[in-house]
Write an enzyme that holds these catalytic residues in place. Structure first.
Site, mmCIF file in Angstrom:
data_model
loop_
_atom_site.group_PDB
_atom_site.id
_atom_site.type_symbol
_atom_site.label_atom_id
_atom_site.label_comp_id
_atom_site.label_asym_id
_atom_site.label_seq_id
_atom_site.Cartn_x
_atom_site.Cartn_y
_atom_site.Cartn_z
ATOM 1 N N ASP A 91 21.585 -33.686 -8.906
ATOM 2 C CA ASP A 91 21.318 -34.988 -9.514
ATOM 3 C C ASP A 91 21.703 -36.059 -8.486
ATOM 4 O O ASP A 91 22.435 -35.785 -7.525
ATOM 5 C CB ASP A 91 22.175 -35.089 -10.790
ATOM 6 C CG ASP A 91 22.037 -36.422 -11.475
ATOM 7 O OD1 ASP A 91 20.926 -36.978 -11.489
ATOM 8 O OD2 ASP A 91 23.064 -36.908 -12.010
ATOM 9 N N ASP A 114 22.461 -39.920 -9.280
ATOM 10 C CA ASP A 114 23.487 -40.868 -9.737
ATOM 11 C C ASP A 114 24.712 -40.129 -10.269
ATOM 12 O O ASP A 114 24.606 -39.272 -11.141
ATOM 13 C CB ASP A 114 22.919 -41.769 -10.853
ATOM 14 C CG ASP A 114 21.719 -42.549 -10.368
ATOM 15 O OD1 ASP A 114 21.750 -43.013 -9.223
ATOM 16 O OD2 ASP A 114 20.743 -42.664 -11.138
ATOM 17 N N ASP A 116 25.987 -34.582 -13.630
ATOM 18 C CA ASP A 116 27.157 -35.098 -14.350
ATOM 19 C C ASP A 116 26.878 -35.244 -15.837
ATOM 20 O O ASP A 116 27.795 -35.455 -16.622
ATOM 21 C CB ASP A 116 27.580 -36.460 -13.784
ATOM 22 C CG ASP A 116 26.505 -37.507 -13.971
ATOM 23 O OD1 ASP A 116 25.416 -37.331 -13.381
ATOM 24 O OD2 ASP A 116 26.732 -38.471 -14.713
HETATM 25 MG MG LIG Z 1 23.727 -38.499 -13.037
#
Ligand SMILES: [Mg+2]
Length: 148
Positions: free
Chosen positions: A8, A10, A113
């Site tokens: 991922d 961000d 996340d």
């Molecule tokens: Mg993320």
């Protein structure tokens, strides 16, 4: 054959949170930043150790960046490509995938996340970045290198 590893962007490679916090302290509205602020995503600093982890893991995994851009923030879509070229350049050439349906990609590992954009709907291994076992790149990288 190298295993497929999705990362991922961000909060995994790019430090979305501290940059956002900085802008909020300067008076920007959080919703406005995400949906409307041009250039926000291209200016995010890298998460500590992320670039080094990408480089090291690239030797052992077939890495792709799998990210989602806010639908109504047109700048975010190009900003993410600009960010990847700025920090990873040729190492990430043609390896950026922007999608709202992460489950449609096939992977061995996903480092993310969040459980969002269908990333929770997986049948492969999810490395939940930021959580206790994988709270930083040092821990996530160590784990992945054991699984290569
Ligand atoms: Mg993320």
């Amino acid at each position: 054959m190298k295993k497929i590893l999705y990362l991922d962007l961000d909060w995994v490679l790019a430090d979305f949170e501290s940059w956002k916090k900085d802008l909020i302290e300067k008076g920007f509205d959080e919703s406005y930043i995400f949906k409307n602020l041009e250039w926000f995503f291209r200016d995010l600093p890298p998460i500590p150790g992320a670039i080094e982890a990408f480089e090291e893991l690239s030797e052992f995994f077939n890495i792709f960046i799998l990210s989602t851009a806010p639908w109504w923030n047109d700048s975010a879509w190009s900003d993410k490509a600009i960010w990847v070229k700025k920090y990873l350049w040729e190492k990430a050439r043609k390896k950026l995938i922007l999608s709202h349906r992460k489950d449609l990609n096939i992977w061995d590992f996903l480092v993310d996340d969040r459980l969002a954009n269908w990333s929770e709907n997986f049948s492969w291994e999810h490395i939940h970045f930021g959580q206790v076992w994988f709270e930083n790149w040092e821990k996530a990288k160590k784990y992945l290198l054991e699984k290569k």
